[in-house]
Design a protein around this motif. Structure first.
Motif, PDB file in Angstrom:
ATOM      1  N   UNK A   1     -20.625  30.779 -32.595  1.00 42.09           N
ATOM      2  CA  UNK A   1     -21.163  31.771 -33.170  1.00 42.09           C
ATOM      3  C   UNK A   1     -21.064  32.969 -32.311  1.00 42.09           C
ATOM      4  N   UNK A   2     -19.634  33.183 -31.935  1.00 40.93           N
ATOM      5  CA  UNK A   2     -19.106  34.294 -31.257  1.00 40.93           C
ATOM      6  C   UNK A   2     -18.138  34.931 -31.745  1.00 40.93           C
ATOM      7  N   UNK A   3     -17.642  36.366 -31.281  1.00 35.12           N
ATOM      8  CA  UNK A   3     -16.552  36.736 -31.829  1.00 35.12           C
ATOM      9  C   UNK A   3     -15.449  37.006 -30.886  1.00 35.12           C
ATOM     10  N   UNK A   4     -15.636  36.268 -29.365  1.00 34.63           N
ATOM     11  CA  UNK A   4     -14.524  36.924 -28.367  1.00 34.63           C
ATOM     12  C   UNK A   4     -13.373  35.671 -28.460  1.00 34.63           C
TER      13      UNK A   4
ATOM     14  N   UNK B   1     -19.503  33.583 -37.672  1.00 36.18           N
ATOM     15  CA  UNK B   1     -18.801  32.354 -36.701  1.00 36.18           C
ATOM     16  C   UNK B   1     -17.349  32.402 -36.955  1.00 36.18           C
ATOM     17  N   UNK B   2     -16.866  31.733 -35.853  1.00 36.50           N
ATOM     18  CA  UNK B   2     -15.546  31.268 -35.827  1.00 36.50           C
ATOM     19  C   UNK B   2     -15.555  29.752 -36.305  1.00 36.50           C
ATOM     20  N   UNK B   3     -14.353  29.187 -37.090  1.00 39.52           N
ATOM     21  CA  UNK B   3     -14.299  28.025 -37.557  1.00 39.52           C
ATOM     22  C   UNK B   3     -12.691  27.456 -37.403  1.00 39.52           C
ATOM     23  N   UNK B   4     -12.521  26.164 -37.007  1.00 41.33           N
ATOM     24  CA  UNK B   4     -11.161  25.713 -37.210  1.00 41.33           C
ATOM     25  C   UNK B   4     -11.336  24.191 -37.454  1.00 41.33           C
ATOM     26  N   UNK B   5     -10.486  23.815 -38.298  1.00 42.99           N
ATOM     27  CA  UNK B   5     -10.308  22.457 -38.487  1.00 42.99           C
ATOM     28  C   UNK B   5      -8.894  21.910 -37.977  1.00 42.99           C
ATOM     29  N   UNK B   6      -9.360  20.700 -37.396  1.00 46.43           N
ATOM     30  CA  UNK B   6      -7.855  20.154 -36.826  1.00 46.43           C
ATOM     31  C   UNK B   6      -7.797  18.587 -37.244  1.00 46.43           C
TER      32      UNK B   6
ATOM     33  N   UNK C   1     -21.675  28.791 -26.549  1.00 47.02           N
ATOM     34  CA  UNK C   1     -20.793  29.961 -26.629  1.00 47.02           C
ATOM     35  C   UNK C   1     -21.396  31.260 -25.916  1.00 47.02           C
ATOM     36  N   UNK C   2     -20.805  32.482 -26.050  1.00 44.19           N
ATOM     37  CA  UNK C   2     -21.483  33.566 -25.414  1.00 44.19           C
ATOM     38  C   UNK C   2     -22.367  34.000 -26.405  1.00 44.19           C
ATOM     39  N   UNK C   3     -22.176  33.667 -27.818  1.00 39.42           N
ATOM     40  CA  UNK C   3     -23.486  34.034 -28.761  1.00 39.42           C
ATOM     41  C   UNK C   3     -23.421  35.580 -29.210  1.00 39.42           C
ATOM     42  N   UNK C   4     -22.217  36.090 -29.412  1.00 42.30           N
ATOM     43  CA  UNK C   4     -22.487  37.413 -29.848  1.00 42.30           C
ATOM     44  C   UNK C   4     -22.746  37.534 -31.159  1.00 42.30           C
ATOM     45  N   UNK C   5     -22.763  36.387 -31.847  1.00 44.43           N
ATOM     46  CA  UNK C   5     -23.035  36.589 -33.355  1.00 44.43           C
ATOM     47  C   UNK C   5     -24.622  36.321 -33.408  1.00 44.43           C
ATOM     48  N   UNK C   6     -25.212  36.121 -32.301  1.00 41.81           N
ATOM     49  CA  UNK C   6     -26.850  36.101 -32.440  1.00 41.81           C
ATOM     50  C   UNK C   6     -27.169  37.430 -32.020  1.00 41.81           C
ATOM     51  N   UNK C   7     -26.541  38.416 -31.500  1.00 39.91           N
ATOM     52  CA  UNK C   7     -27.093  39.683 -30.837  1.00 39.91           C
ATOM     53  C   UNK C   7     -28.128  40.281 -32.114  1.00 39.91           C
TER      54      UNK C   7
ATOM     55  N   UNK D   1     -18.948  35.550 -18.131  1.00 40.76           N
ATOM     56  CA  UNK D   1     -19.853  34.540 -18.955  1.00 40.76           C
ATOM     57  C   UNK D   1     -18.755  34.222 -20.409  1.00 40.76           C
ATOM     58  N   UNK D   2     -18.225  35.116 -20.656  1.00 39.07           N
ATOM     59  CA  UNK D   2     -17.270  34.748 -21.855  1.00 39.07           C
ATOM     60  C   UNK D   2     -16.103  33.678 -21.346  1.00 39.07           C
ATOM     61  N   UNK D   3     -15.758  33.951 -20.094  1.00 39.82           N
ATOM     62  CA  UNK D   3     -14.648  33.195 -19.527  1.00 39.82           C
ATOM     63  C   UNK D   3     -15.260  31.937 -19.066  1.00 39.82           C
ATOM     64  N   UNK D   4     -16.251  31.969 -18.671  1.00 39.42           N
ATOM     65  CA  UNK D   4     -17.045  30.624 -18.187  1.00 39.42           C
ATOM     66  C   UNK D   4     -17.115  29.724 -19.282  1.00 39.42           C
ATOM     67  N   UNK D   5     -17.838  30.400 -20.744  1.00 42.83           N
ATOM     68  CA  UNK D   5     -17.781  29.385 -21.857  1.00 42.83           C
ATOM     69  C   UNK D   5     -16.547  28.931 -22.356  1.00 42.83           C
TER      70      UNK D   5
END
Ligand SMILES: C[S@@+](CC[C@H](N)C(=O)[O-])C[C@H]1O[C@@H](n2cnc3c(N)ncnc32)[C@H](O)[C@@H]1O
Length: 463
Positions: free
Chosen positions: A233-236, A296-301, A183-189, A203-207
């Motif tokens: 680990x990104x917010x977008x 982080x963002x988390x989804x369970x399916x 991912x674009x790793x915004x949570x790593x900044x 890059x966000x769109x590519x990810x």
């Protein structure tokens, strides 16, 4: 730090978060919290608590997770060499903690290196079932392998493939899939300000495009009735709620499962998508200004249907008679377990000179053409007319499973980690398991009162 954040990122977050933005942006000035997660394959939490000397405090929502003080260096402690814990930040630990992995599951970790989620999944599998850990980047897949060995994981196959190729081999095979997407790793900044340099709207769109492709391939490998956990680990929103929204619109047999809103967890944001699907509220966001972690963002399916069972095969080995005799000899001289117990979980397979205990569930799959770094537990190698056990095996064994062992503590184990011959007076000749405070660390070989060091050269520490 705030000044280093890309301007477009700050503007975007301001737009999304409104009044909450000030709190969010302030979090970039806080010191990040350090934490580790215990490897329960190595021993219980109660045993660890009696043995360790770090200053820790529990991570409230992860049973085996601990924050540690910045004056502690658990990454340099001999326990780290023994795979007693994995250094991992709390939001990253949360992903696998929310996936209900049971010992018989067939688990795929599709984007696995360096191995944080894989090693947690393995601990939940309790060395039963099977775990396929895949990493697309070759160099990173070797780091993954090292971590799987260090943690003493027996039932993992490590592959170095892209998700499309993997999906050709494992159609509807897995009961649980982890997609911890690139991912674009915004949570790593905060942890690594250099990540800011790689960020751009493009890059966000590519990810997001790449995540879409990975999710579609994961879908093909998910068994009916199976569960898929998706994390970044990104917010977008493009890489989170919007990615999940797109995925479930394409695959109507996938439904979102509600994740618990534990203290410090926040709901997903349907209002940031075009569909505004209210089910997206059941996914979760971990924000660095609300929760003590990087975000982080988390989804369970879950896929509709019922999973199929895979029965153990009766064919247990492809060794010839002589190889079986040599292996039996080593086994009887060194170990306190029976070969029958060993073969309950897998099949003995020889590749070249190397012997593996491979998970039986993978015997049903045609693996030819797949780039495999490890299939199960590397037991050791046949050398001339003897069998030499592997480091992987040492780390997977416990003290009571071997005939001979030497226990050291953190002040006298250094000699072993340096690769020096050990001053022990052994009355036997043969393989001995070296332990640090009861946790297996590697092999030594005793002969005529001296114990030769078999700690792998590449892992030895410097003086
Ligand atoms: C967020 S990291 C995974 C971290 C890992 N799950 C952990 O917990 O230690 C994402 C991984 O996806 C890999 N990756 C990059 N492009 C990929 C692709 N197209 N398909 C699958 N994985 C990819 C990266 O090399 C990286 O190792």
């Amino acid at each position: 730090m705030i000044t280093k954040l890309p301007l477009d990122f700050k503007n975007k977050m301001k737009n999304l978060l409104g009044d909450e933005y000030e709190e969010f942006i302030k979090a970039y000035e806080y010191e990040n919290k350090q934490s580790f997660r215990l490897n329960l394959l190595k021993g219980t939490k109660e045993i660890f608590l009696k043995k360790h000397t770090f200053t820790t405090s529990p991570i409230p929502w992860i049973d085996e997770g601990f924050y540690y003080s910045k004056d502690d260096f658990p990454g340099k402690h001999p326990f780290h060499h023994a795979g007693v814990y994995y250094i991992q930040e709390p939001s990253a630990m949360t992903v696998v903690s929310l996936l209900n992995i049971k010992p018989k599951d067939r688990v795929l970790d599709l984007c696995a290196a360096p191995g944080g989620k894989t090693t947690f999944a393995a601990s939940k599998l309790e060395n039963q079932g099977v775990l396929v850990s895949n990493e697309i980047v070759q160099k990173r897949s070797r780091i993954l392998l090292h971590n799987v060995e260090r943690m003493g994981i027996k039932n993992s196959m490590i592959t170095n493939e892209d998700s499309h190729k993997l999906s050709k081999y494992f159609s509807e095979f897995f009961t649980k899939i982890i997609v911890d997407a690139p991912c674009s790793g915004e949570g790593m900044f905060r942890k690594d300000p250099n990540c800011c340099d790689e960020w751009s709207t493009n890059n966000v769109l590519k990810c997001a495009e790449r995540q879409n492709e990975i999710l579609e391939n994961a879908y093909k490998m998910l068994s009916p009735g199976g569960q898929l956990i998706y994390s970044t680990c990104t917010f977008s929103p493009e890489e989170n709620e919007m990615a999940i929204d797109k995925f479930i619109s394409k695959f109507p047999d996938m439904k979102i499962i509600e994740l618990p809103l534990l203290e410090g967890f926040s709901q997903g944001r349907p209002e940031w998508t075009n569909s505004q699907n209210p089910d997206l509220k059941n996914t979760i966001r971990l924000w660095p200004h609300i929760n003590k972690g990087e975000g982080h963002y988390i989804a369970l399916l879950e896929k509709d249907g019922m999973p199929k069972d895979i029965k153990p095969t009766s064919n247990k080995t492809n060794l010839d008679k002589k190889q079986m005799e040599e292996f039996n000899k080593f086994f009887k001289e060194t170990l306190n377990i029976s070969i029958d117990d060993l073969l309950e979980d897998g099949i003995l397979k020889i590749f070249g000179e190397s012997l593996y205990l491979t998970p039986y569930q993978l015997n049903t799959i045609e693996l030819k053409g797949l780039n495999i770094l490890r299939n199960g537990l590397h037991l050791g190698d046949f050398k001339k007319n003897r069998f030499e056990p592997s480091h992987h095996l040492a780390l997977a064994l416990k003290k009571d499973q071997v005939k001979y062992s030497h226990n050291f503590n953190s002040s006298n184990v250094k000699k072993y980690l340096l690769g020096e011959t050990l001053d022990v007076e052994d009355s036997f000749n043969g393989w001995t398991l070296i332990l640090i405070d009861g946790y297996s660390l590697g092999w030594g070989k005793s002969k005529n009162g001296l114990c030769k060091n078999h700690y792998p050269k590449g892992l030895r520490v410097n003086k």
